[in-house]
Design an enzyme around this catalytic site. Structure first.
Site, PDB file in Angstrom:
ATOM      1  N   GLU A   1     -11.839  48.742  29.850  1.00  0.00           N
ATOM      2  CA  GLU A   1     -12.779  49.328  30.813  1.00  0.00           C
ATOM      3  C   GLU A   1     -12.509  48.812  32.230  1.00  0.00           C
ATOM      4  O   GLU A   1     -12.625  49.558  33.206  1.00  0.00           O
ATOM      5  CB  GLU A   1     -14.218  49.019  30.371  1.00  0.00           C
ATOM      6  CG  GLU A   1     -14.563  49.801  29.109  1.00  0.00           C
ATOM      7  CD  GLU A   1     -15.872  49.386  28.463  1.00  0.00           C
ATOM      8  OE1 GLU A   1     -16.060  48.168  28.248  1.00  0.00           O
ATOM      9  OE2 GLU A   1     -16.700  50.267  28.185  1.00  0.00           O
TER      10      GLU A   1
ATOM     11  N   GLU B   1     -14.558  48.836  20.098  1.00  0.00           N
ATOM     12  CA  GLU B   1     -15.957  48.430  19.919  1.00  0.00           C
ATOM     13  C   GLU B   1     -16.554  48.905  18.604  1.00  0.00           C
ATOM     14  O   GLU B   1     -17.358  48.194  17.991  1.00  0.00           O
ATOM     15  CB  GLU B   1     -16.814  48.943  21.089  1.00  0.00           C
ATOM     16  CG  GLU B   1     -16.652  48.159  22.386  1.00  0.00           C
ATOM     17  CD  GLU B   1     -15.488  48.629  23.239  1.00  0.00           C
ATOM     18  OE1 GLU B   1     -14.638  49.393  22.732  1.00  0.00           O
ATOM     19  OE2 GLU B   1     -15.411  48.243  24.419  1.00  0.00           O
TER      20      GLU B   1
END
Ligand code: 3HC
Ligand code: NAI
Length: 700
Positions: free
Chosen positions: A117, A137
């Protein structure tokens, strides 16, 4: 980080983030071993560094790079149990993207989760050729929490983003370049190349992903895709939620999409599934730290001998060849050897055909394996693993011969599924060098290896097993000897209880459906058909003379085998197979109904909940006996075996982690309810009784 303006070539260190300002391009270096996770100090340092870059007129651009072997591998998983602390990662990545000066990520190792990210928020990404990118994730029961679900689709499109985010799969540098995730692949100077790229971006309009919009997708196709992702997730919550968030990238501005993403992230972070998957993550690493073995030097191993090139031997050979060992495979005669060689070649051919392996690599791996008839060629091997027929006399004779032939100091290992490794070791003059290395089928794919130590196995032989497993990138669990070790011993109880359910009123497809709904990739009867019913039949015949006559024994599987139904390979077993599909078979139903009659049972419908609760109780009770008998050191050893060898859903954390959550009292009640009916062997485990009585748990 309060660096004041005029800076020449200077560096400012504040905790794990360093600003090395070699104007006009500054280097922001994150140094937070072992994997540069974005702990609070990293987030704060990054934010300060970006603010300084914005402020400082001498700096025109910046590169974010990491010290050590990897780019940021994500959020600090150890912080997940605690309340979030400012600055939050979404604010940090937004600050990076909003920076008026170009910021480029220089990625080596793995840019995972929050690391990915951060890189997505940069205005450019330069990757080392060995780098990987991913949003894993969901494997921790989460969705990305810092814009991953919103920026990725704006870069690679909704469909590709849904695939990546919901699977948690990483992409290598070349695929990242193809997808547009990477702008450039570096040569041999990653930071230099990233600096040069940053310099090129100065004065040009910056590409901020948050300002782009993702192209929409046909709503019906999108709904189908989400449904498909949910089905494949087998009960795991995060993949479906992540896919839905990705779709928002085509509907909402970045800020709103990120707000929805953050909400979901925080909700899932405190979920049972996330706690279980965090447990699974750390347990997988903890299993390699074995009390009494830590610090023991393993024996050097490079030359491997494999005896028997059947199903297991060929898979084991591939696993070792893949990891760069020198492998020699031996068989009893030329014909069996040729068949084994063809099996090994076939594994590689399939990998090449599916595009997973380059032809040159295949050739290299194939030349790492040599072949021989007889044992004489094994004399110089450092580790010999036998994978011959599951027969004690065959194995003892073999070990007697290996003892004569193989050099002193070599490790002699057996891949036996059930047999007493101690008795095999006693056939040699060097039982201290003998260990079980129990691989799972297919051995080149399955991660689990049980390392079975006897009372005589030397500590450095166990350490060698662990070191070899690490080189193979497998997950080793050390255990002691008992029939079936950890996994197959529990599996036996699982299957028995499943068969009792048949006698009482369920049918194979109902039990399988219940356990698949529980989260297993396949139910017990479908798995038996795949593995072949003949293997366990042979074992039951071996054990028949010692079987307790009071034991509740269901003979349906024996009768299937007597009818020549060995499972998929014969076109029929617990099911019949038509065009590869499993179909319930009236022949099997009749056998089961006959078994019920002979037992004097009136068949009745059995609910999904009852099937799941009984099987869970059977698994936990046997697991607890394994702990009571000190076959393994810790509950986590059992959880890891069940998750990695038998498909126990990782989002449940393994049977013992889950037992704590369900409540040991409830499980004990179920065990007690059955104990009187299912005969000897089904008594409650002492450790279960004592924990339930004292309010204890498997994990504190
Ligand atoms: N947080 C805390 N510790 C971590 C960690 C993390 N994200 N990732 C790895 N570690 C620790 C491991 O526990 C291990 O510690 P130990 O030595 O004390 O056991 C050590 O780092 C080394 O890890 P590995 O043994 O796994 O080393 P490898 O080289 O085999 O693998 C890796 C490195 C590929 C980075 C692997 O550790 C990994 O996959 N880590 C998890 C990555 C991940 O899931 N990131 C996403 C986190 S969630 C997130 O980022 C949310 C965001 O969207 C807001
Ligand atoms: P297999 O029958 O496919 O292969 C056995 C091979 O050993 C045959 O090719 C045979 O020719 C060879 N062999 C027999 N005696 C030999 C000797 N003295 N010297 C050299 N080669 C000899 O059997 P499979 O399934 O590979 O099983 C092997 C072992 O692995 C067994 O102990 C089994 O219990 C264990 N195992 C099997 C698993 C499976 O899923 N099939 C999983 C884990 C362990």
């Amino acid at each position: 980080m309060t660096l004041s303006t005029p800076l020449t070539s200077t560096s400012c260190t504040d905790g794990p983030v360093r600003l090395v300002a070699t104007a006009p391009v500054a280097l922001i270096e994150i140094d937070n071993p072992p994997v540069n996770a974005t702990s609070q100090a990293v987030r704060a340092g990054l934010l300060d560094a970006i603010q300084e870059i914005e402020r400082n007129p001498q700096i025109q651009a910046a590169v974010i790079a990491c010290a050590g072997r990897t780019f940021v591998a994500g959020a600090d998983i150890r912080e997940f149990g605690q309340p979030p602390r400012e600055p939050h990662l979404p604010d940090v990545v937004n600050a990076i993207e909003a920076c008026s000066k170009p910021v480029v990520a220089a990625v080596q190792g793995t840019a995972l989760g929050g690391g990915c990210e951060i890189a997505l928020a940069c205005h450019g990404r330069v990757l080392d050729p060995g780098a990987q990118f991913g949003l894993p994730e969901v494997k921790l029961g989460l969705v990305p929490g810092a814009g991953g679900t919103q920026r990725l689709p704006r870069l690679v499109g909704l469909e590709a983003a849904m695939d990546l985010v919901s699977s948690g799969r990483s992409v290598k540098a070349d695929e990242a370049l193809r997808l547009g995730l990477a702008d450039r692949i570096s040569g041999d100077d990653l930071r230099g190349d990233a600096m040069a790229f940053a310099r090129e971006l100065v004065g040009r309009p910056l590409r901020r992903l948050g300002e782009l919009s993702a192209a929409g997708m046909d709503p019906e196709a999108a709904a189908r895709k989400v449904a498909d992702i949910r089905r494949k997730a087998r009960g795991a919550e995060a993949p479906g939620r992540a896919a839905e968030l990705v779709l928002l990238a085509a509907e909402l501005p970045l800020a709103e999409g990120m707000a929805r993403e953050r909400e979901t992230f925080l909700e899932l972070r405190s979920s049972d599934q996330a706690a279980a998957l965090r447990h699974a993550f750390f347990a997988e690493r903890e299993v390699t730290r074995v009390p009494g073995i830590e610090g023991v030097e393993p024996r050097p191993v490079q030359k491997i001998g494999i005896v028997g090139a059947g199903t297991m031997g060929s898979g084991i050979a591939v696993a070792f060849a893949d990891a760069g060992f020198d492998v020699k495979v031996v068989e009893t005669d030329a014909q069996a050897l040729a068949a084994g060689r063809a099996r090994i070649a076939d594994v590689y051919e399939r990998q090449v055909a599916s595009g997973r392996l380059a032809e040159a690599v295949r050739d290299e791996r194939l030349t790492a394996v040599s072949y021989d008839v007889g044992l004489a060629g094994l004399a110089d091997r450092d580790l010999v693993i036998e994978a011959v027929f599951e027969d004690m006399e065959v194995k003892r004779t073999l070990f007697r011969d290996l003892d004569r032939i193989v050099r002193p100091g070599a490790v002699l290992a057996t891949n036996t599924s059930y047999l007493d490794v101690g008795a095999i070791a006693q056939a040699t003059s060097r039982p201290a060098d003998v260990v079980g290395l129990h691989f799972f089928s297919p051995a080149n794919v399955m991660k689990l290896v049980e390392i079975v130590r006897t009372d005589a196995t030397a500590a450095d032989v166990v350490a060698t097993g662990l070191a070899v497993a690490k080189r193979l990138r497998k997950i080793p669990v050390v255990c002691r000897v008992c029939e079936g070790f950890v996994g197959n011993r529990i599996l036996t109880r699982y299957r028995q209880q499943a068969e009792y359910l048949l006698e009482e009123g369920a049918l194979p497809h109902e039990v399988d459906a219940a356990m698949e709904a529980f989260g297993f990739p396949m139910g017990p009867f479908a798995v038996s058909d795949l593995a072949g019913l003949d293997i366990s039949w042979a074992r039951r015949k071996r054990l028949a003379p010692t079987r307790d006559p009071r034991e509740r024994y269901v003979d349906v599987a024996d009768r299937l085998c007597e009818a020549g139904r060995f499972g998929r390979k014969t076109g029929a077993g617990w099911y019949r197979y038509e065009g590869g599909r499993r179909e319930p078979d009236p022949f099997v139903t009749e056998l089961i109904e006959d078994a019920s009659r002979r037992r004097g049972l009136t068949r009745h419908p059995v609910s999904v909940e009852e099937i799941q609760a009984r099987i869970r109780a059977a698994i936990v009770n046997e697991a607890c006996k394994i702990l009571d008998e000190r076959i393994v050191e810790r509950p986590l050893d059992i959880d890891v075996v069940m998750m990695h060898g038998y498909g126990y859903p990782a989002w449940r954390g393994g049977p013992l982690f889950e037992a704590d959550r369900v409540g040991l009292k409830a499980i004990l009640d179920k065990v007690n309810e059955r104990a009187g009916r299912d005969g000897p062997g089904w008594e409650p485990a002492e450790g279960l009784v004592s924990r339930a009585a004292s309010g204890g748990r498997f994990y504190s």
